[in-house]
Motif scaffolding. Sequence first.
Motif, PDB file in Angstrom:
ATOM      1  N   PRO A 182      -6.277  -8.676  -2.986  1.00 37.96           N
ATOM      2  CA  PRO A 182      -7.326  -7.809  -2.043  1.00 37.96           C
ATOM      3  C   PRO A 182      -8.189  -6.868  -2.703  1.00 37.96           C
ATOM      4  CG  PRO A 182      -5.274  -7.447  -1.329  1.00 37.96           C
ATOM      5  CD  PRO A 182      -5.008  -8.400  -2.312  1.00 37.96           C
ATOM      6  N   LEU A 183      -7.600  -6.300  -3.895  1.00 38.22           N
ATOM      7  CA  LEU A 183      -8.180  -5.172  -4.566  1.00 38.22           C
ATOM      8  C   LEU A 183      -9.544  -5.806  -5.283  1.00 38.22           C
ATOM      9  CD1 LEU A 183      -5.245  -3.352  -6.302  1.00 38.22           C
ATOM     10  CD2 LEU A 183      -6.418  -2.628  -4.388  1.00 38.22           C
ATOM     11  N   ASP A 184      -9.572  -6.987  -5.459  1.00 37.81           N
ATOM     12  CA  ASP A 184     -10.638  -7.756  -6.234  1.00 37.81           C
ATOM     13  C   ASP A 184     -11.825  -8.238  -5.235  1.00 37.81           C
ATOM     14  OD1 ASP A 184      -9.696  -7.324  -8.645  1.00 37.81           O
ATOM     15  OD2 ASP A 184      -8.655  -9.628  -8.547  1.00 37.81           O
ATOM     16  N   THR A 185     -11.726  -7.760  -3.704  1.00 38.74           N
ATOM     17  CA  THR A 185     -12.717  -8.217  -2.777  1.00 38.74           C
ATOM     18  C   THR A 185     -13.483  -6.834  -2.669  1.00 38.74           C
ATOM     19  OG1 THR A 185     -11.328  -7.707  -1.163  1.00 38.74           O
ATOM     20  CG2 THR A 185     -11.342  -9.907  -1.897  1.00 38.74           C
ATOM     21  N   LEU A 186     -14.732  -6.931  -2.184  1.00 39.27           N
ATOM     22  CA  LEU A 186     -15.584  -6.019  -1.746  1.00 39.27           C
ATOM     23  C   LEU A 186     -15.679  -5.677  -0.278  1.00 39.27           C
ATOM     24  CD1 LEU A 186     -18.631  -6.444  -4.043  1.00 39.27           C
ATOM     25  CD2 LEU A 186     -16.712  -4.907  -4.515  1.00 39.27           C
ATOM     26  N   THR A 187     -15.295  -6.531   0.465  1.00 37.39           N
ATOM     27  CA  THR A 187     -15.657  -6.363   1.894  1.00 37.39           C
ATOM     28  C   THR A 187     -13.970  -6.287   2.506  1.00 37.39           C
ATOM     29  OG1 THR A 187     -15.438  -9.020   2.185  1.00 37.39           O
ATOM     30  CG2 THR A 187     -17.516  -7.906   1.927  1.00 37.39           C
ATOM     31  N   ALA A 188     -13.158  -6.792   2.174  1.00 39.83           N
ATOM     32  CA  ALA A 188     -11.974  -7.022   2.936  1.00 39.83           C
ATOM     33  C   ALA A 188     -10.818  -6.085   2.257  1.00 39.83           C
ATOM     34  CB  ALA A 188     -11.329  -8.221   3.121  1.00 39.83           C
ATOM     35  N   PHE A 189     -11.130  -5.118   1.456  1.00 36.19           N
ATOM     36  CA  PHE A 189     -10.334  -4.177   0.957  1.00 36.19           C
ATOM     37  C   PHE A 189     -10.094  -3.002   2.035  1.00 36.19           C
ATOM     38  CE2 PHE A 189      -9.533  -0.151  -1.440  1.00 36.19           C
ATOM     39  CZ  PHE A 189      -8.273  -0.473  -1.960  1.00 36.19           C
ATOM     40  N   SER A 190      -8.813  -2.732   2.245  1.00 39.25           N
ATOM     41  CA  SER A 190      -8.272  -1.617   3.072  1.00 39.25           C
ATOM     42  C   SER A 190      -7.526  -0.826   2.271  1.00 39.25           C
ATOM     43  CB  SER A 190      -7.887  -2.118   4.274  1.00 39.25           C
ATOM     44  OG  SER A 190      -7.112  -1.034   5.042  1.00 39.25           O
ATOM     45  N   PRO A 191      -7.992   0.164   1.918  1.00 42.53           N
ATOM     46  CA  PRO A 191      -6.866   1.179   1.033  1.00 42.53           C
ATOM     47  C   PRO A 191      -5.623   1.676   1.858  1.00 42.53           C
ATOM     48  CG  PRO A 191      -9.037   2.480   1.544  1.00 42.53           C
ATOM     49  CD  PRO A 191      -9.187   1.102   2.132  1.00 42.53           C
ATOM     50  N   VAL A 192      -5.782   1.744   3.170  1.00 44.20           N
ATOM     51  CA  VAL A 192      -4.587   2.062   4.101  1.00 44.20           C
ATOM     52  C   VAL A 192      -3.643   0.888   3.787  1.00 44.20           C
ATOM     53  CG1 VAL A 192      -3.687   2.709   6.295  1.00 44.20           C
ATOM     54  CG2 VAL A 192      -5.682   3.586   5.229  1.00 44.20           C
ATOM     55  N   ASP A 193      -4.081  -0.352   4.107  1.00 43.93           N
ATOM     56  CA  ASP A 193      -3.270  -1.422   3.997  1.00 43.93           C
ATOM     57  C   ASP A 193      -2.564  -1.725   2.735  1.00 43.93           C
ATOM     58  OD1 ASP A 193      -3.772  -1.985   6.611  1.00 43.93           O
ATOM     59  OD2 ASP A 193      -5.442  -3.180   6.364  1.00 43.93           O
ATOM     60  N   SER A 194      -3.177  -1.508   1.851  1.00 46.84           N
ATOM     61  CA  SER A 194      -2.928  -1.598   0.157  1.00 46.84           C
ATOM     62  C   SER A 194      -1.823  -0.609  -0.015  1.00 46.84           C
ATOM     63  CB  SER A 194      -3.954  -1.356  -0.768  1.00 46.84           C
ATOM     64  OG  SER A 194      -5.008  -2.583  -0.679  1.00 46.84           O
ATOM     65  N   LEU A 195      -1.983   0.561   0.443  1.00 47.29           N
ATOM     66  CA  LEU A 195      -0.931   1.559   0.267  1.00 47.29           C
ATOM     67  C   LEU A 195       0.445   1.616   1.088  1.00 47.29           C
ATOM     68  CD1 LEU A 195      -3.037   4.760  -0.123  1.00 47.29           C
ATOM     69  CD2 LEU A 195      -1.739   3.918  -1.981  1.00 47.29           C
ATOM     70  N   ASN A 196       0.220   0.881   2.230  1.00 46.99           N
ATOM     71  CA  ASN A 196       1.236   0.615   2.900  1.00 46.99           C
ATOM     72  C   ASN A 196       2.262  -0.619   2.265  1.00 46.99           C
ATOM     73  OD1 ASN A 196       1.047   2.469   4.983  1.00 46.99           O
ATOM     74  ND2 ASN A 196      -0.214   1.204   6.272  1.00 46.99           N
ATOM     75  N   ALA A 197       1.386  -1.540   1.928  1.00 48.60           N
ATOM     76  CA  ALA A 197       1.941  -2.516   1.104  1.00 48.60           C
ATOM     77  C   ALA A 197       2.938  -2.051  -0.101  1.00 48.60           C
ATOM     78  CB  ALA A 197       1.058  -3.715   0.811  1.00 48.60           C
ATOM     79  N   LEU A 198       2.437  -1.304  -0.650  1.00 55.30           N
ATOM     80  CA  LEU A 198       3.017  -0.733  -2.049  1.00 55.30           C
ATOM     81  C   LEU A 198       3.992   0.111  -1.575  1.00 55.30           C
ATOM     82  CD1 LEU A 198      -0.057   0.171  -4.339  1.00 55.30           C
ATOM     83  CD2 LEU A 198       1.918  -1.800  -4.750  1.00 55.30           C
ATOM     84  N   PHE A 199       4.175   0.850  -0.543  1.00 55.63           N
ATOM     85  CA  PHE A 199       4.977   1.771  -0.125  1.00 55.63           C
ATOM     86  C   PHE A 199       5.338   1.667   1.364  1.00 55.63           C
ATOM     87  CE2 PHE A 199       1.960   3.901  -3.234  1.00 55.63           C
ATOM     88  CZ  PHE A 199       3.042   3.892  -3.972  1.00 55.63           C
ATOM     89  N   PRO A 200       6.358   0.814   1.512  1.00 56.67           N
ATOM     90  CA  PRO A 200       6.563   0.534   3.045  1.00 56.67           C
ATOM     91  C   PRO A 200       7.014   1.458   3.739  1.00 56.67           C
ATOM     92  CG  PRO A 200       8.234  -0.812   1.477  1.00 56.67           C
ATOM     93  CD  PRO A 200       7.325  -0.217   0.769  1.00 56.67           C
ATOM     94  N   ASN A 201       7.764   2.333   3.118  1.00 53.57           N
ATOM     95  CA  ASN A 201       8.285   3.473   4.179  1.00 53.57           C
ATOM     96  C   ASN A 201       8.317   4.727   3.335  1.00 53.57           C
ATOM     97  OD1 ASN A 201      10.727   3.482   2.356  1.00 53.57           O
ATOM     98  ND2 ASN A 201      11.575   2.166   3.841  1.00 53.57           N
ATOM     99  N   GLY A 202       8.777   5.908   3.713  1.00 53.48           N
ATOM    100  CA  GLY A 202       8.716   7.128   3.031  1.00 53.48           C
ATOM    101  C   GLY A 202       9.799   7.378   2.048  1.00 53.48           C
ATOM    102  N   LYS A 203      10.988   6.494   2.213  1.00 52.38           N
ATOM    103  CA  LYS A 203      11.747   6.460   1.488  1.00 52.38           C
ATOM    104  C   LYS A 203      11.404   5.996  -0.238  1.00 52.38           C
ATOM    105  CE  LYS A 203      15.909   6.512   4.364  1.00 52.38           C
ATOM    106  NZ  LYS A 203      16.928   5.437   4.843  1.00 52.38           N
ATOM    107  N   ALA A 204      10.738   4.865  -0.065  1.00 53.05           N
ATOM    108  CA  ALA A 204      10.180   4.199  -1.128  1.00 53.05           C
ATOM    109  C   ALA A 204       9.252   5.152  -2.004  1.00 53.05           C
ATOM    110  CB  ALA A 204       9.398   2.836  -0.972  1.00 53.05           C
ATOM    111  N   LEU A 205       8.412   5.970  -1.119  1.00 50.08           N
ATOM    112  CA  LEU A 205       7.575   6.893  -1.955  1.00 50.08           C
ATOM    113  C   LEU A 205       8.326   8.003  -2.311  1.00 50.08           C
ATOM    114  CD1 LEU A 205       4.702   7.755  -2.055  1.00 50.08           C
ATOM    115  CD2 LEU A 205       4.544   8.655  -0.076  1.00 50.08           C
ATOM    116  N   LEU A 206       9.070   8.642  -1.641  1.00 45.20           N
ATOM    117  CA  LEU A 206      10.108   9.541  -1.990  1.00 45.20           C
ATOM    118  C   LEU A 206      10.811   9.029  -3.419  1.00 45.20           C
ATOM    119  CD1 LEU A 206      11.047  12.455  -1.591  1.00 45.20           C
ATOM    120  CD2 LEU A 206      12.858  11.321  -0.257  1.00 45.20           C
ATOM    121  N   ARG A 207      11.298   7.868  -3.485  1.00 49.59           N
ATOM    122  CA  ARG A 207      12.043   7.470  -4.522  1.00 49.59           C
ATOM    123  C   ARG A 207      11.137   7.339  -5.965  1.00 49.59           C
ATOM    124  NH1 ARG A 207      11.932   2.394  -6.602  1.00 49.59           N
ATOM    125  NH2 ARG A 207      11.342   1.560  -4.601  1.00 49.59           N
TER     126      ARG A 207
END
Length: 177
Positions: free
Chosen positions: A27-52
């Motif tokens: 999805p990072l390679d597309t120009l229309t369907a990219f959602s930064p919020v969705d991409s960050l949520n996919a990378l960091f599903p919860n606060g624990k993952a982000l904290l780790r």
Amino acid sequence: MQRQELPQDVVAGLQRILLLDPSPADPLDTLTAFSPVDSLNALFPNGKALLRIWKESLARLDTVRAQLATQQKEIQDEIDALRLELRRDQDPNRLQTIQELIAELLSQMNRIREKATESEAIVQDITKEIQILDLGKKNLVTTITSLKRLQILMNSVSQLESLAEAKDYTQIAHTLG
């Protein structure tokens, strides 16, 4: 956050210029369907993952800083060395010294050429004198040979005269014979 989409003709033009696949898997390679919020949520599903990840990053921060400081010092040392070399290469005294050395080399080459010319002249004189001596020797050998033959001839004439006085014609024929 409100999502704004670009007009389709602009997206198609950008995809053509950037050589993007119109239906990419990432999805990072597309120009229309990219959602930064969705991409960050996919990378960091919860606060624990982000904290780790944040703690891991902090733990490596000192190591990374030390590596960066070492690289910065190495680069600065290289820059300083290159500046010193540049100053040394651009030193007008050094250039003048090099020009003087080149002038001295050219002078030495000219002296060597002159000496070579002189040596060649001396060798030609010596060989000329040797040729004269060789010619003199040849003439002397020819003269001595001629004198020996003249002596033999004179002895033969003297012997023939004495045989002629004695009228010994047999011996004269044998001598001439």
